[in-house]
Scaffold this motif. Structure first.
Motif, PDB file in Angstrom:
ATOM      1  N   ARG A 190      16.817  14.488  -5.423  1.00 13.54           N
ATOM      2  CA  ARG A 190      15.037  14.588  -5.727  1.00 13.54           C
ATOM      3  C   ARG A 190      15.216  13.057  -6.445  1.00 13.54           C
ATOM      4  O   ARG A 190      14.400  12.538  -5.937  1.00 13.54           O
ATOM      5  CB  ARG A 190      14.169  15.541  -6.241  1.00 13.54           C
ATOM      6  CG  ARG A 190      13.365  15.938  -6.625  1.00 13.54           C
ATOM      7  CD  ARG A 190      12.303  15.865  -6.316  1.00 13.54           C
ATOM      8  NE  ARG A 190      10.767  16.217  -6.551  1.00 13.54           N
ATOM      9  CZ  ARG A 190       9.893  15.316  -5.960  1.00 13.54           C
ATOM     10  NH1 ARG A 190       9.586  14.500  -5.284  1.00 13.54           N
ATOM     11  NH2 ARG A 190       9.059  15.120  -6.867  1.00 13.54           N
ATOM     12  N   GLU A 210      14.733  10.625  -4.088  1.00 15.56           N
ATOM     13  CA  GLU A 210      13.702  10.930  -3.521  1.00 15.56           C
ATOM     14  C   GLU A 210      12.701   9.654  -4.713  1.00 15.56           C
ATOM     15  O   GLU A 210      11.802   8.847  -3.877  1.00 15.56           O
ATOM     16  CB  GLU A 210      13.181  11.996  -2.905  1.00 15.56           C
ATOM     17  CG  GLU A 210      11.189  12.171  -2.670  1.00 15.56           C
ATOM     18  CD  GLU A 210      11.220  13.500  -2.772  1.00 15.56           C
ATOM     19  OE1 GLU A 210      10.538  13.300  -2.863  1.00 15.56           O
ATOM     20  OE2 GLU A 210      11.988  13.922  -1.951  1.00 15.56           O
ATOM     21  N   LEU A 211      12.929  10.323  -5.610  1.00 14.52           N
ATOM     22  CA  LEU A 211      11.874   9.300  -6.732  1.00 14.52           C
ATOM     23  C   LEU A 211      12.193   7.999  -6.624  1.00 14.52           C
ATOM     24  O   LEU A 211      11.400   7.265  -6.715  1.00 14.52           O
ATOM     25  CB  LEU A 211      12.354   9.835  -8.256  1.00 14.52           C
ATOM     26  CG  LEU A 211      11.082  11.488  -8.162  1.00 14.52           C
ATOM     27  CD1 LEU A 211      11.906  12.216  -9.184  1.00 14.52           C
ATOM     28  CD2 LEU A 211       9.731  11.149  -7.865  1.00 14.52           C
ATOM     29  N   ASN A 225      13.480   6.455  -4.677  1.00 11.77           N
ATOM     30  CA  ASN A 225      13.463   5.211  -3.500  1.00 11.77           C
ATOM     31  C   ASN A 225      11.841   5.043  -3.618  1.00 11.77           C
ATOM     32  O   ASN A 225      11.704   3.907  -3.308  1.00 11.77           O
ATOM     33  CB  ASN A 225      13.988   5.970  -1.964  1.00 11.77           C
ATOM     34  CG  ASN A 225      14.987   6.003  -2.388  1.00 11.77           C
ATOM     35  OD1 ASN A 225      15.833   4.402  -2.645  1.00 11.77           O
ATOM     36  ND2 ASN A 225      15.319   6.732  -1.398  1.00 11.77           N
ATOM     37  N   ARG A 226      10.942   5.806  -4.135  1.00 14.87           N
ATOM     38  CA  ARG A 226       9.026   5.641  -3.838  1.00 14.87           C
ATOM     39  C   ARG A 226       9.267   4.862  -4.987  1.00 14.87           C
ATOM     40  O   ARG A 226       8.281   3.949  -4.718  1.00 14.87           O
ATOM     41  CB  ARG A 226       8.853   7.119  -3.945  1.00 14.87           C
ATOM     42  CG  ARG A 226       7.490   7.359  -4.722  1.00 14.87           C
ATOM     43  CD  ARG A 226       6.618   8.782  -4.530  1.00 14.87           C
ATOM     44  NE  ARG A 226       5.360   9.108  -4.737  1.00 14.87           N
ATOM     45  CZ  ARG A 226       4.706   8.153  -3.312  1.00 14.87           C
ATOM     46  NH1 ARG A 226       4.831   8.010  -1.701  1.00 14.87           N
ATOM     47  NH2 ARG A 226       3.209   8.385  -3.428  1.00 14.87           N
ATOM     48  N   THR A 270      10.016   1.155  -3.940  1.00 13.96           N
ATOM     49  CA  THR A 270       8.727   1.379  -2.467  1.00 13.96           C
ATOM     50  C   THR A 270       7.647   0.866  -2.978  1.00 13.96           C
ATOM     51  O   THR A 270       6.445  -0.079  -3.219  1.00 13.96           O
ATOM     52  CB  THR A 270       8.096   2.531  -1.097  1.00 13.96           C
ATOM     53  OG1 THR A 270       9.338   2.111  -0.780  1.00 13.96           O
ATOM     54  CG2 THR A 270       7.395   1.405  -0.667  1.00 13.96           C
ATOM     55  N   LEU A 271       7.120   1.568  -4.302  1.00 14.13           N
ATOM     56  CA  LEU A 271       5.325   1.186  -5.241  1.00 14.13           C
ATOM     57  C   LEU A 271       5.830  -0.127  -5.715  1.00 14.13           C
ATOM     58  O   LEU A 271       5.203  -0.959  -5.675  1.00 14.13           O
ATOM     59  CB  LEU A 271       5.304   2.519  -5.854  1.00 14.13           C
ATOM     60  CG  LEU A 271       5.066   3.625  -4.842  1.00 14.13           C
ATOM     61  CD1 LEU A 271       4.983   4.873  -6.378  1.00 14.13           C
ATOM     62  CD2 LEU A 271       3.455   3.287  -4.453  1.00 14.13           C
TER      63      LEU A 271
END
Length: 138
Positions: A71, A74-75, A77-78, A81-82
């Motif tokens: 998790r 994942e966060l 990486n997000r 990206t953002l």
């Protein structure tokens, strides 16, 4: 060197990450680090993958479960990206502002409607004073 270039075989990636190759296979099955596959289905790891493996080891040493690590990655990486998307949009906005002299800006009207204004102008606000007095119901 491109950080995302898939250049390391599993034994080299395992050595760089200070892990056993079987651990890398397990992390691949769990989706924590997903290396690129060659035509022959062998794994190829990038430097980015190796850095993620090191991060997994660090978080595991701090007592974070594998699901928690998944998790967190994942966060992270997000967020990456953002952040890249925000920079892209900021650059596009800056280009637009430079390339369009005489552009228009928008403001909210008194009734909530959108008002188009020329650059450098302001909305005219009413300066009337309204006095409220309660009704006398006697």
């Amino acid at each position: 060197m491109d950080e995302f270039a898939p250049i390391f075989v599993i034994s080299v990636a395992a050595e760089l990450a200070a892990m056993h190759p079987q651990t890398l296979r397990q992390y691949d099955r769990l989706g924590l680090v997903s290396p690129t596959r060659t035509a022959g289905k062998s794994r190829r790891y990038s430097m980015h993958d190796v850095l993620q493996l090191r991060e997994i080891a660090r978080l595991g040493a701090e007592g974070v479960s594998l699901e928690g690590i998944r998790r967190i990655l994942e966060l992270e990486n997000r967020v990456t990206t953002l952040t890249a998307r925000v920079h892209e949009l900021e650059a596009a906005l800056a280009d637009e502002m430079l390339n369009r002299p005489g552009r228009r800006v928008f403001a909210a009207g008194t009734e909530g409607d959108v008002i188009s204004l020329k650059t450098g102008t302001r909305v005219r606000r009413s300066n009337a004073v309204v006095v409220w007095r309660p009704l006398d119901h006697s």
